[in-house]
Scaffold this motif. Sequence first.
Motif, PDB file in Angstrom:
ATOM      1  N   GLU A  98       1.014  -1.438   0.118  1.00  9.72           N
ATOM      2  CA  GLU A  98       0.006   0.060   0.232  1.00  9.72           C
ATOM      3  C   GLU A  98       1.020   1.747   0.406  1.00  9.72           C
ATOM      4  OE1 GLU A  98      -3.380   0.597   2.723  1.00  9.72           O
ATOM      5  OE2 GLU A  98      -2.306   1.432   3.573  1.00  9.72           O
ATOM      6  N   LEU A  99       0.632   2.122  -0.900  1.00  7.01           N
ATOM      7  CA  LEU A  99       1.816   3.226  -1.251  1.00  7.01           C
ATOM      8  C   LEU A  99       0.462   4.720  -1.618  1.00  7.01           C
ATOM      9  CD1 LEU A  99       2.854   0.512  -3.130  1.00  7.01           C
ATOM     10  CD2 LEU A  99       4.424   2.467  -3.698  1.00  7.01           C
ATOM     11  N   ASN A 100       1.079   5.234  -1.136  1.00  4.92           N
ATOM     12  CA  ASN A 100       0.706   7.068  -1.097  1.00  4.92           C
ATOM     13  C   ASN A 100       0.121   7.304  -2.755  1.00  4.92           C
ATOM     14  OD1 ASN A 100       1.002   9.836  -1.516  1.00  4.92           O
ATOM     15  ND2 ASN A 100      -0.006   9.660   0.901  1.00  4.92           N
ATOM     16  N   PRO A 101      -0.230   8.074  -2.565  1.00  2.74           N
ATOM     17  CA  PRO A 101      -0.903   8.462  -4.544  1.00  2.74           C
ATOM     18  C   PRO A 101       0.727   9.054  -4.802  1.00  2.74           C
ATOM     19  CG  PRO A 101      -2.682   8.891  -3.441  1.00  2.74           C
ATOM     20  CD  PRO A 101      -1.968   8.691  -1.979  1.00  2.74           C
ATOM     21  N   LEU A 102       0.964   9.689  -4.189  1.00  2.48           N
ATOM     22  CA  LEU A 102       2.394  10.841  -3.920  1.00  2.48           C
ATOM     23  C   LEU A 102       2.938   9.958  -4.789  1.00  2.48           C
ATOM     24  CD1 LEU A 102       1.702  14.306  -2.592  1.00  2.48           C
ATOM     25  CD2 LEU A 102       1.319  13.343  -4.828  1.00  2.48           C
ATOM     26  N   ASP A 103       3.473   9.389  -3.916  1.00  3.19           N
ATOM     27  CA  ASP A 103       4.742   8.039  -3.630  1.00  3.19           C
ATOM     28  C   ASP A 103       4.274   7.393  -5.451  1.00  3.19           C
ATOM     29  OD1 ASP A 103       5.946   8.847  -1.484  1.00  3.19           O
ATOM     30  OD2 ASP A 103       4.794   7.666  -0.086  1.00  3.19           O
ATOM     31  N   ALA A 104       3.547   6.956  -5.331  1.00  2.22           N
ATOM     32  CA  ALA A 104       3.410   5.851  -6.741  1.00  2.22           C
ATOM     33  C   ALA A 104       3.004   6.813  -7.475  1.00  2.22           C
ATOM     34  CB  ALA A 104       1.555   5.005  -6.824  1.00  2.22           C
ATOM     35  N   ALA A 105       2.815   7.897  -8.304  1.00  2.00           N
ATOM     36  CA  ALA A 105       3.165   8.866  -8.821  1.00  2.00           C
ATOM     37  C   ALA A 105       4.478   9.362  -9.282  1.00  2.00           C
ATOM     38  CB  ALA A 105       2.017  10.578  -9.377  1.00  2.00           C
ATOM     39  N   ARG A 106       5.463   9.108  -8.498  1.00  2.00           N
ATOM     40  CA  ARG A 106       6.512  10.100  -8.681  1.00  2.00           C
ATOM     41  C   ARG A 106       7.453   8.062  -8.896  1.00  2.00           C
ATOM     42  NH1 ARG A 106      10.651   9.043  -4.799  1.00  2.00           N
ATOM     43  NH2 ARG A 106       9.273   9.209  -2.864  1.00  2.00           N
ATOM     44  N   LEU A 107       6.837   7.657  -8.539  1.00  2.00           N
ATOM     45  CA  LEU A 107       7.737   5.962  -8.939  1.00  2.00           C
ATOM     46  C   LEU A 107       6.851   5.378 -10.154  1.00  2.00           C
ATOM     47  CD1 LEU A 107       7.774   4.392  -5.546  1.00  2.00           C
ATOM     48  CD2 LEU A 107       9.548   4.794  -6.392  1.00  2.00           C
ATOM     49  N   GLY A 108       5.554   6.199 -10.542  1.00  4.35           N
ATOM     50  CA  GLY A 108       5.573   5.344 -12.124  1.00  4.35           C
ATOM     51  C   GLY A 108       4.493   4.388 -11.615  1.00  4.35           C
ATOM     52  N   VAL A 109       4.509   3.784 -10.720  1.00  5.30           N
ATOM     53  CA  VAL A 109       3.913   2.920 -10.418  1.00  5.30           C
ATOM     54  C   VAL A 109       2.104   2.889 -10.248  1.00  5.30           C
ATOM     55  CG1 VAL A 109       2.924   0.882  -7.826  1.00  5.30           C
ATOM     56  CG2 VAL A 109       5.154   1.656  -8.104  1.00  5.30           C
ATOM     57  N   GLU A 110       1.846   1.606 -11.200  1.00  7.45           N
ATOM     58  CA  GLU A 110       0.197   1.993 -11.796  1.00  7.45           C
ATOM     59  C   GLU A 110      -0.896   1.409 -10.807  1.00  7.45           C
ATOM     60  OE1 GLU A 110      -0.893   1.376 -15.032  1.00  7.45           O
ATOM     61  OE2 GLU A 110       0.249   3.553 -16.105  1.00  7.45           O
ATOM     62  N   ALA A 111      -2.022   2.017 -10.435  1.00  5.28           N
ATOM     63  CA  ALA A 111      -2.776   1.169  -9.791  1.00  5.28           C
ATOM     64  C   ALA A 111      -3.050  -0.666 -10.250  1.00  5.28           C
ATOM     65  CB  ALA A 111      -4.105   2.088  -9.528  1.00  5.28           C
ATOM     66  N   ALA A 112      -3.058  -1.639  -9.036  1.00  6.97           N
ATOM     67  CA  ALA A 112      -3.332  -3.396  -9.407  1.00  6.97           C
ATOM     68  C   ALA A 112      -1.531  -3.457 -10.471  1.00  6.97           C
ATOM     69  CB  ALA A 112      -4.374  -3.200 -10.301  1.00  6.97           C
ATOM     70  N   GLY A 113      -0.839  -2.724 -11.063  1.00  4.88           N
ATOM     71  CA  GLY A 113       0.335  -3.208 -11.184  1.00  4.88           C
ATOM     72  C   GLY A 113       1.002  -3.772 -10.380  1.00  4.88           C
ATOM     73  N   LEU A 114       2.652  -3.948 -10.544  1.00 12.96           N
ATOM     74  CA  LEU A 114       3.549  -4.800 -10.015  1.00 12.96           C
ATOM     75  C   LEU A 114       4.343  -3.886  -9.009  1.00 12.96           C
ATOM     76  CD1 LEU A 114       3.591  -7.817 -11.281  1.00 12.96           C
ATOM     77  CD2 LEU A 114       2.458  -7.808  -9.446  1.00 12.96           C
ATOM     78  N   VAL A 115       5.190  -4.038  -7.353  1.00  3.54           N
ATOM     79  CA  VAL A 115       6.143  -2.983  -7.481  1.00  3.54           C
ATOM     80  C   VAL A 115       7.151  -4.415  -6.058  1.00  3.54           C
ATOM     81  CG1 VAL A 115       4.872  -3.161  -5.508  1.00  3.54           C
ATOM     82  CG2 VAL A 115       6.471  -1.315  -5.578  1.00  3.54           C
ATOM     83  N   ARG A 116       8.347  -3.698  -6.575  1.00  2.19           N
ATOM     84  CA  ARG A 116       9.459  -4.761  -6.095  1.00  2.19           C
ATOM     85  C   ARG A 116       9.530  -3.645  -4.759  1.00  2.19           C
ATOM     86  NH1 ARG A 116      12.054  -5.620  -9.966  1.00  2.19           N
ATOM     87  NH2 ARG A 116      11.489  -7.755 -10.255  1.00  2.19           N
ATOM     88  N   LEU A 117       9.441  -4.181  -3.903  1.00  2.00           N
ATOM     89  CA  LEU A 117      10.486  -3.797  -2.824  1.00  2.00           C
ATOM     90  C   LEU A 117      11.618  -4.435  -1.676  1.00  2.00           C
ATOM     91  CD1 LEU A 117       7.404  -3.381  -0.059  1.00  2.00           C
ATOM     92  CD2 LEU A 117       7.742  -1.710  -2.160  1.00  2.00           C
ATOM     93  N   GLY A 118      12.855  -4.027  -1.670  1.00  2.00           N
ATOM     94  CA  GLY A 118      13.470  -4.494  -1.426  1.00  2.00           C
ATOM     95  C   GLY A 118      14.990  -3.427  -0.736  1.00  2.00           C
ATOM     96  N   ASN A 119      15.659  -4.133   0.214  1.00  2.00           N
ATOM     97  CA  ASN A 119      16.866  -3.640   0.954  1.00  2.00           C
ATOM     98  C   ASN A 119      18.177  -5.234   0.852  1.00  2.00           C
ATOM     99  OD1 ASN A 119      16.138  -6.036   2.938  1.00  2.00           O
ATOM    100  ND2 ASN A 119      15.022  -4.174   3.896  1.00  2.00           N
ATOM    101  N   ALA A 120      19.127  -4.424   1.643  1.00  2.00           N
ATOM    102  CA  ALA A 120      20.330  -5.022   1.379  1.00  2.00           C
ATOM    103  C   ALA A 120      19.557  -6.798   1.804  1.00  2.00           C
ATOM    104  CB  ALA A 120      21.618  -5.477   2.397  1.00  2.00           C
ATOM    105  N   ARG A 121      18.585  -7.535   2.774  1.00  2.00           N
ATOM    106  CA  ARG A 121      18.061  -8.462   2.884  1.00  2.00           C
ATOM    107  C   ARG A 121      17.644  -8.843   1.692  1.00  2.00           C
ATOM    108  NH1 ARG A 121      19.001  -5.690   7.291  1.00  2.00           N
ATOM    109  NH2 ARG A 121      20.031  -6.113   9.362  1.00  2.00           N
ATOM    110  N   GLY A 122      17.022  -8.502   0.997  1.00  2.00           N
ATOM    111  CA  GLY A 122      16.109  -8.964   0.167  1.00  2.00           C
ATOM    112  C   GLY A 122      15.291  -8.258  -0.762  1.00  2.00           C
ATOM    113  N   GLU A 123      14.742  -8.783  -1.206  1.00  2.12           N
ATOM    114  CA  GLU A 123      12.585  -8.164  -1.951  1.00  2.12           C
ATOM    115  C   GLU A 123      11.592  -8.831  -2.308  1.00  2.12           C
ATOM    116  OE1 GLU A 123      13.538  -9.173  -6.740  1.00  2.12           O
ATOM    117  OE2 GLU A 123      15.029  -7.652  -5.981  1.00  2.12           O
ATOM    118  N   VAL A 124      11.395  -8.305  -2.288  1.00  3.37           N
ATOM    119  CA  VAL A 124       9.237  -9.431  -2.707  1.00  3.37           C
ATOM    120  C   VAL A 124       8.990  -8.550  -3.632  1.00  3.37           C
ATOM    121  CG1 VAL A 124       8.949  -9.618   0.301  1.00  3.37           C
ATOM    122  CG2 VAL A 124       8.224  -7.488  -0.906  1.00  3.37           C
TER     123      VAL A 124
END
Length: 885
Positions: free
Chosen positions: A618-644
């Motif tokens: 769940e993202l804020n609309p301003l963050d989604a727009a800045r990332l280019g993430v669209e509703a019902a699209g996919l997003v990858r979250l990650g850091n040094a430990r891994g990703e989802v």
Amino acid sequence: MTQTINTTCPYCGTGCGVTATVDGERISVAGDADHPANFGRLCVKGSALDQVMGLEGRLLHPRVNGRRTNWDEALDLVAQKFRDSIAAHGPDSVAFYVSGQLLTEDYYVANKLMKGFIGSANIDTNSRLCMSSSVAGHKRAFGSDTVPGCYEDLEQADLIVLTGSNLAWCHPILFQRIARAREQRGGRPLVVNIDPRRTATSEIADLHLQLAPGSDVALFLGLLDALRRARKADKTFVKRHTEGLSDALAEARQWTLARVAETTGLPPHDLRRFYDLVIAHDKCVTVYSQGVNQSSAGADKVNAILNTHLYAGRIGKPGCGPFSVTGQPNAMGGREVGGLANMLAAHMDLDNAAHRALVGDFWNAPAPLPDKPGLKAVDLFKAAHDGRIKALWIMATNPVDSLPDADFVRDALKKCPFVVASDVVEKTDTNAHAHVLLPALAWGEKDGTVTNSERRISRQRPLRAAPGEARADWRIICDVAARMGFRDAFAYKHPSEIFAEHARLSGAKNGGARDFDISAHAEISAAQYDRLAPFQWPAPAGEAPDDQPKRFFADGKFFTPGRKARFIVTSFRAPAATPDAQHPFVLNTGRLRDQWHTMTRTGDAEKLAQHIAEPFAELNPLDAARLGVEAAGLVRLGNARGEVLLRAQISERQRQGSIFVPIHWTDQFAANARVAALIAPVVDPVSGQPESKAATVAAQAVAPAWFAFALTREKPAHIDAAYWALARTPGGWRIELAGLAPLADPEVFARSLFCVGDCELTALRDERAGAFRCVAAKDGEILGAFYLAPEPVAVARAWACEAFAAPSAPLALLAGQPPRDARDPGRKICVCLNVGVNTILDAIRDKSLISVEQISDATGAGTGCGSCRPEIERLLHNAAQAATV
């Protein structure tokens, strides 16, 4: 013959009573109208308990290295490996990792075996992850792990402060008790909701404070100073019954309104309103849960809250007090028997020599009890990883998915020489790494007690005989203890004998010196135990039974050496990790309304997958727009430990700079959604509780080559896609999919999902649009449906699932949309009454509805368990806003 059996729900710490009707093999459930926790109401998970009692996927026989075996071989091997490790490397080379899913009797014998007879304190519990900061805060302030209040206080309060608690989804029955009180008392109690997210709980709030993650201590330091400036001290109470106030106030004085506003990110006028509300209402309850506890400053957050109640004398009285609500059905019972690595049974202290001697003598332990704490959860698995733990027994929990740094935990199990798992489900991400699997009883088969968040002990009773070769956890532990040479100390024949011993220990040399005392039941017989009604402790021997609510500290007597409560200085510390250019988002994790932990139970209930069927970010609309993430699209979250890789859910209810992900999905239900893999193993220095709500991550929009939705009768053994998430649906399984590379042959892929080769396939292709859909049938039965498109698939999912469940699903299923004379009900909001979002919105529009009650009358939504009422309120609010635009 039809039987009616009263038992207790196995989900959250509310501890709701359940009345089960057993008619042969058929079991139905309803709320127990006489149980004082819920008075007949159940949430959606509790009302679906009859759906989680199937035997598909159950672990029904002992297994050694994947091979079915008998109990003697399995138990002999466990005992031998533990004995050998202790002989070669000492008692601290072995460990138990247990669970709030265990009954008190199971917990008691596990703690007794490890601390009293093996001679190590290396027993810890997954409750470390949810409420150990409350334990630490209570002990620092009160001298004991005491929850002072009762559920009635929620109804009698004039103001409730809900902080770090999405009560509407995580403790729905308590939320409904508050909502009902507001209806009956003309809006009282007022509610303040403190949470970085606007959640379902926010719908009831008169004020929502969307503070910066991890800034709770600053907020409550400011409140303490506001109380001081308003002269709200209960001077008599503070002088007679507390100590340490001057140092606590000196810290609080530094927290002006402006400084609190800067640290929390809250507008000063909202802060002022919050402080004024608390100042004005002496009958104030502060309810807190994981949002407070799961922090590297969790204990300080708890004590910052407790300080405000001690200062104003708002404790031990009807309608006021601090209230920790627990996440698991028996987290409290585990605390009572010393299930944490730094505690002893009966709320006694491991670092107290007199307590160690008392417990050791009572148990007739072969050697002095350990005088230092054992390894807490995170450190326990570090020790398994680096070789200090040689033999590890995991009971009723799934740490490969639930502990922070989850991939490290998985590696630790791979490295550990000997791993045992007692479980009800055979295939979990943890059990894949166990050398020995021991089949345990599930809910509906167990026989014992649990304790809820208001200190009320209730019975869980069996509704059916044990399936296969499954055994009670206490029996498995005792069988191993006997093989290790401790037969006489573990020669229990019935759980009532364990409960009686637990009760006797609670009263030993007590006389009011300790809070936990249930010695009134020290001589309980099996027959009395079978009839045991819910009761609230303390219940000391010689005291007449009393059904009135029991509160602690009304007399000002605490359990510190001087019998005075202690104010604790709480200095603000920011979360251990702060966003930076590489990892600019704060990751918040938590629970959903209809799922539980890692879905080993709720994942089997088709009813519980209708509300939310896949993991999401769940993202804020301003963050989604800045990332280019669209509703019902996919997003990858990650850091040094891994990703989802997750479905994007865009909502203005999310705080900018933060992302929320639910905790429930595992490798059994999704391709890559184990969010605990991203959580750093940072813990509170006092409680040892991990910081699970303030990891930092990077987020990236993902552009799949294709999206798909599928329905199948059988669960696929393997899914070859970058993204997939499956869930139960009536008649089979529903699957969301996406791929990063084009599918070579959609038809072949679809057949692999349907798990059939020989079937008739009706297909539609649109090469130009890159779309494909098909329906598979055999002998007139629909076996599966598959919908492929280059963008998120526009399928009426709720309608398609209902059509798929029909005895003869129509070929209209191929269209993925209902016929013209039908309406897609939409995502199910009320799963009890099977009411979808479109049905509710249509009713609001067509009938000009303006209240939840009117919607309930028109559609039935909200008239079952009631868990959906906050979401209906939100739909009504959104519809009203849209109408005014």
